[in-house]
Design a protein around this motif. Structure first.
Motif, PDB file in Angstrom:
ATOM      1  N   ALA A  71       0.970  -1.211   0.151  1.00  0.00           N
ATOM      2  CA  ALA A  71      -0.049   0.173   0.092  1.00  0.00           C
ATOM      3  C   ALA A  71       0.896   1.296  -0.058  1.00  0.00           C
ATOM      4  O   ALA A  71       0.705   2.247  -0.718  1.00  0.00           O
TER       5      ALA A  71
ATOM      6  N   SER B 229       0.955   3.852  -2.915  1.00  0.00           N
ATOM      7  CA  SER B 229       0.332   5.346  -2.876  1.00  0.00           C
ATOM      8  C   SER B 229       1.457   6.187  -3.098  1.00  0.00           C
ATOM      9  O   SER B 229       1.299   7.247  -3.654  1.00  0.00           O
TER      10      SER B 229
ATOM     11  N   HIS C  99      -7.872  -2.046  -2.892  1.00  0.00           N
ATOM     12  CA  HIS C  99      -8.101  -1.078  -1.706  1.00  0.00           C
ATOM     13  C   HIS C  99      -6.667  -0.414  -1.750  1.00  0.00           C
ATOM     14  O   HIS C  99      -6.475   0.131  -0.689  1.00  0.00           O
ATOM     15  N   TYR C 100      -5.810  -0.461  -2.881  1.00  0.00           N
ATOM     16  CA  TYR C 100      -4.645   0.475  -2.794  1.00  0.00           C
ATOM     17  C   TYR C 100      -4.686   1.618  -3.319  1.00  0.00           C
ATOM     18  O   TYR C 100      -4.094   2.593  -2.704  1.00  0.00           O
TER      19      TYR C 100
ATOM     20  N   SER D 247      -6.887   4.295  -5.946  1.00  0.00           N
ATOM     21  CA  SER D 247      -8.087   4.655  -6.605  1.00  0.00           C
ATOM     22  C   SER D 247      -7.900   4.863  -8.271  1.00  0.00           C
ATOM     23  O   SER D 247      -7.028   4.737  -8.718  1.00  0.00           O
TER      24      SER D 247
END
Lengths: 401, 290
Positions: B6, B10, B133-134, B136
C-alpha cells in the motif's frame, strides 16, 4: 428676581452634577471617544490559512449592523481588520501598527496560534487587551502570567479530554491511532487526549502519525495507521487534510470509529469535498448550532442569523461554520462593551471580559454558557458530542464539561 | 506486507503528481533554460478556469481541452508581456519576476475563487479498479495521463524540427538566431506549452488533493526534487524522478525516519543531487569548451 436666582441656582447645580457625573463615568484609553470605539483585528486574508479570513469579513458585517442600529451607548464600532497572511513576523508588524500608529483600544480575534504566539508578549508588555483570540490553543487562558490575553472557543485540550472520556466510556479496550498536524495545535489536542486517557494512554494509543501543512496528501500516514491494527482513529487535522484523511480511510476499506476534531467539522468545506457517503459515522464535538441542521430551522436565534446573513453578508455561505463562529464572538464582544458602559479603558475591557456570567448566545447549543472570572480566562468550556448521519450532524449524549 | 504494498502504490500515485508538475518544469527549462517558480501557481490558476467551466455545465473533456488551449494562450501572453521586456538583463531579475508571478496568481485565485477547498471532478470511475484497496481509479488514470504527456513531449523534442529549434534557441540563442530561428517566438511557444502541460498536471492533481489556491505550494517543491533527481533537461528522467521521490518519501517516512521528516527527504534530495551529480540521474552531462 427671586425666582430668577432660584432658577439660576438650579441650573448651576444641575450643570455641576452633570459635569461631575460625566467626569466620573466617561473614561477613555486610546481608541475610544464619545462617538467611536476603534479596535483592531489581524486575520489571514491571504496565505495558507486564508479560508479563516471569512471570520474577519463576518465581523465587519456584524459591526456594520450594530452601527446601523445606532452603535453601543451612542458609539460606533470601527474595526481595522488587517491581513497577516498567517505569517507570525507579519502579525508582529501588524500588531505594532495597530497599537502604536492607529492607536486602537485593543486587538480583537487575531487569528491563528502561530501569529498570536508571536504577539502574545508584546500585547501584554504594552498592556493592550488581546481579546478573544481566534485559536483553540490552551495557553490563552493564563491570567496570572498574561492578564491581557483571553481566548474564546473551547480549547484543544478540553476537546481532547472529551474524546478520551467518550472512548473510555464506550470502548475501554480501544486501539487508538492518532493523525495530527505537526505543530502546537496538533500537539495541544493530543496532550488533552493523553491527559484524558490518563495512565491508560500508553496502552491504548497504538500508533501516531504526523503530517506537515506542505504535504500534498496524507495517504501514506493513513496507510501506516491502518497497518497498526487500530480500531479508533483520532483525526487532528485542518480542513483540507481532514478531508484527505476521511476519503483515504474510506478508500482503503478501513472502518475505525473516527473522531474528527472540531476545527474541521464543517460540512460544506470538509465533508462535502471528502464525500458525504464517506463521512457517515464521524464523531466530533460541537458548541454551536449548525446553520444547515433542520432541527434549528425554527429557532429564533438561527432565524435572526439567517436574516443577518442575507442582509449584511449575502455572498457568505450559511454552510460555512466560520460565519456562525464570527457572529457569536462579535456578539460576545458587544456584551463586553455593554458591560463597560462609559468606562472604555483597557483595564476595564479586560475586567468586563473576565466577568461574563452565564451569558447565553443565540447560536450556541442549549446548555452551553459563557462564564469567565478573574481566574478563569476560558469563556466556553463545555461541549457536546455529535455524529454525522450522511446529511448532517446529530447531537447525542449530554453537554460535557 | 500488505501495508508495504500500500505504501509503495500510494507513493507511486503521489509520485505521479510530482512527475506531472516536474514535466512542466522540464518543458520551460528546455525552452528558456530557466526554472519557473510560478509554474505551479499558473497550473493551479488554470485548474480554476477548468473548474469554472465545469461549474457552468461544460462536459468534462470539452472543459479539459478548452483549459489546455487557454493555458497555452495565457503562457504566451505572459512571456510576451512580462518576461520579454526584461530580456536577458539578468537571471536575478527574471527570478524576481517569477516570484512576483507566483504571488500574483496565488492572490488572484484566492480573491476570485476564495480559499475554501473545492472538490474537483475526475474523468475516471469513482470506485477503485478491480475492487482493490490500494489505489483509486483516478490515481491510475492520472499516471496514465502523465505518461501520455511524457510521450508527446519526448516526441516533440526528439522528432519535430520545432522542438529541435526550441532546444537550440534555449541552449545557444545567438547561434540559433544566426541559423534563422526566431528565438523570441520559440520562447513564447515554450511558455505556452509549459503552461499547457502544467494545466493538465493541475487538472490531474486537483481531484487527489482538492482544489485550493495553495494546492501547488507543497507539490512544487517535490516536483523540483523530482526534476532535479531525474535531470531537468530530460522528460523521462523527470517522470522517473517523480515516482522515485514519491515512493522513497513514503517508505522512508513510514519505516525509517518517521513522518516528521518526510519533507526533509525532498530537500536532502535536491541538495544531494546538486552537490553530487548536478545533471541528475538521467540528465546529459554538459561539457563546455573553454
Amino acid at each position: 428676581m427671586k425666582t430668577g436666582s432660584l432658577l439660576q441656582a438650579t441650573v448651576l447645580i444641575g450643570a455641576i452634577a452633570l459635569a461631575t457625573a460625566s467626569f466620573a463615568q466617561k473614561k477613555y484609553d486610546p481608541g475610544a471617544t464619545d462617538t467611536e470605539i476603534k479596535i483592531g483585528s489581524i486575520m489571514p486574508y491571504s496565505g495558507p490559512a486564508s479560508a479563516y479570513g471569512q471570520i474577519g469579513k463576518l465581523h465587519m458585517a456584524y459591526f456594520q449592523k450594530i452601527n446601523d442600529e445606532g452603535g453601543i451607548n451612542g458609539r460606533k464600532i470601527k474595526l481595522l481588520s488587517v491581513d497577516d497572511g498567517y505569517s507570525p513576523p507579519k502579525a508582529v508588524e501588524m500588531a505594532r501598527r495597530l497599537v502604536e500608529q492607529d492607536e486602537v483600544l485593543f486587538i480583537f480575534q487575531s487569528l491563528g496560534t502561530p501569529s498570536n504566539s508571536a504577539i502574545h508578549k508584546y500585547m501584554n508588555a504594552k498592556k493592550v487587551p488581546h481579546l478573544f483570540v481566534a485559536t483553540g490553543a490552551t495557553k490563552w487562558g493564563d491570567p496570572k502570567d498574561f492578564p491581557w490575553t483571553m481566548g474564546w472557543q473551547p480549547n484543544y485540550q478540553t476537546e481532547g479530554r472529551i474524546y478520551a472520556k467518550d472512548i473510555l466510556a464506550t470502548r475501554p479496550n480501544a486501539k487508538i491511532a492518532v493523525l495530527y498536524q505537526n505543530d502546537d495545535y496538533g500537539k495541544d489536542l493530543l496532550k488533552g487526549l493523553k491527559d484524558g486517557l490518563g495512565d491508560k494512554a500508553g496502552r491504548l494509543i497504538v500508533a501516531e502519525a504526523t503530517y506537515e501543512v506542505s504535504d500534498p496528501t496524507v495517504d501514506s500516514q493513513i496507510v501506516s495507521l491502518k497497518g497498526s491494527g487500530a480500531d479508533v482513529l483520532i483525526n487532528i487535522a485542518t480542513p483540507k487534510f481532514a478531508a484527505l484523511a476521511i476519503r483515504k480511510v474510506h478508500d482503503i476499506g478501513w472502518k475505525p470509529v473516527h473522531y474528527l476534531n472540531n476545527v474541521s467539522a464543517s460540512v460544506g468545506s470538509v465533508l462535502v469535498p471528502a464525500g458525504l457517503d464517506k463521512s457517515v459515522g464521524l464523531i466530533t464535538v460541537a458548541y454551536q448550532k449548525d446553520a444547515l441542521d433542520t432541527q434549528w430551522a425554527n429557532d429564533p436565534g438561527m432565524k435572526e442569523f439567517v436574516a443577518f446573513m442575507a442582509k449584511y453578508l449575502p455572498d457568505g455561505k450559511l454552510s460555512d461554520a466560520l460565519n456562525a463562529y464570527g457572529y457569536s464572538v462579535a456578539q460576545t464582544l458587544v456584551q463586553v462593551f455593554k458591560q463597560c458602559g462609559n468606562d472604555l479603558t483597557r483595564a476595564n475591557i479586560m475586567r468586563q471580559a473576565a466577568s461574563l456570567k452565564d451569558f447565553q448566545l443565540p447560536l450556541l447549543l442549549p446548555g452551553i454558557k459563557i462564564n469567565t472570572s478573574p481566574t478563569d480566562f476560558y469563556p466556553i468550556e463545555s461541549l457536546q458530542l455529535q455524529r454525522f448521519d450522511g446529511k448532517q450532524w446529530v447531537l447525542f449524549g449530554k453537554v460535557i464539561e | 506486507m500488505d501495508a508495504f504494498i500500500a505504501q509503495v502504490l500510494s507513493g507511486l500515485v503521489t509520485g505521479g503528481i510530482y512527475a506531472s508538475v516536474a514535466l512542466a518544469l522540464v518543458m520551460i527549462y528546455q525552452a528558456t533554460h530557466l526554472v519557473n517558480f510560478a509554474q505551479g501557481e499558473l497550473a493551479m490558476f488554470c485548474t480554476y478556469l477548468a473548474w469554472t467551466m465545469l461549474d457552468a455545465g461544460f462536459p468534462y473533456w470539452a472543459a479539459f481541452a478548452a483549459t489546455i488551449a487557454l493555458a497555452f494562450v495565457c503562457g504566451v501572453v505572459i512571456e510576451r508581456v512580462v518576461i520579454r521586456p526584461i530580456g536577458e538583463s539578468s537571471v536575478l531579475a527574471v527570478v524576481v519576476v517569477f516570484i512576483g508571478l507566483l504571488v500574483i496568481f496565488n492572490s488572484l485565485a484566492g480573491w476570485i475563487f476564495t480559499y475554501t477547498v473545492k472538490p474537483f471532478p475526475s474523468p475516471f470511475p469513482a470506485e477503485p479498479l478491480f475492487g482493490n484497496h490500494y489505489v483509486s481509479s483516478h490515481g491510475i488514470g492520472a499516471i496514465g495521463v502523465t505518461l501520455v504527456v511524457l510521450a508527446l513531449l519526448y516526441a516533440f523534442f526528439r522528432f519535430t524540427s520545432l522542438g529541435l529549434a526550441m532546444r537550440a534557441a534555449a541552449q545557444n540563442p545567438v547561434s540559433a538566431r544566426l541559423v534563422g530561428i526566431r528565438v523570441g517566438w520559440t520562447r513564447a511557444l515554450g511558455w505556452g506549452l509549459a503552461a499547457a502541460v502544467g494545466s493538465i498536471a493541475g487538472m490531474m492533481v486537483a481531484p487527489t488533493v482538492y482544489l485550493d489556491p495553495n494546492m501547488m505550494a507543497g507539490i512544487l517543491l517535490y516536483a523540483f526534487a523530482a526534476a532535479l533527481v531525474g535531470g531537468i533537461d530530460n522528460p523521462w528522467g523527470a517522470v522517473a524522478g517523480g515516482f522515485l521521490v514519491g515512493v522513497l518519501e513514503n517508505l522512508l517516512g513510514a519505516y525509517v525516519i518517521g513522518t516528521e521528516l518526510k519533507l526533509t527527504v525532498a530537500l536532502v534530495l535536491i541538495v544531494g543531487v546538486l552537490v553530487i551529480r548536478p545533471s541528475g540521474l538521467f540528465g546529459r552531462v554538459t561539457v563546455k569548451r573553454v
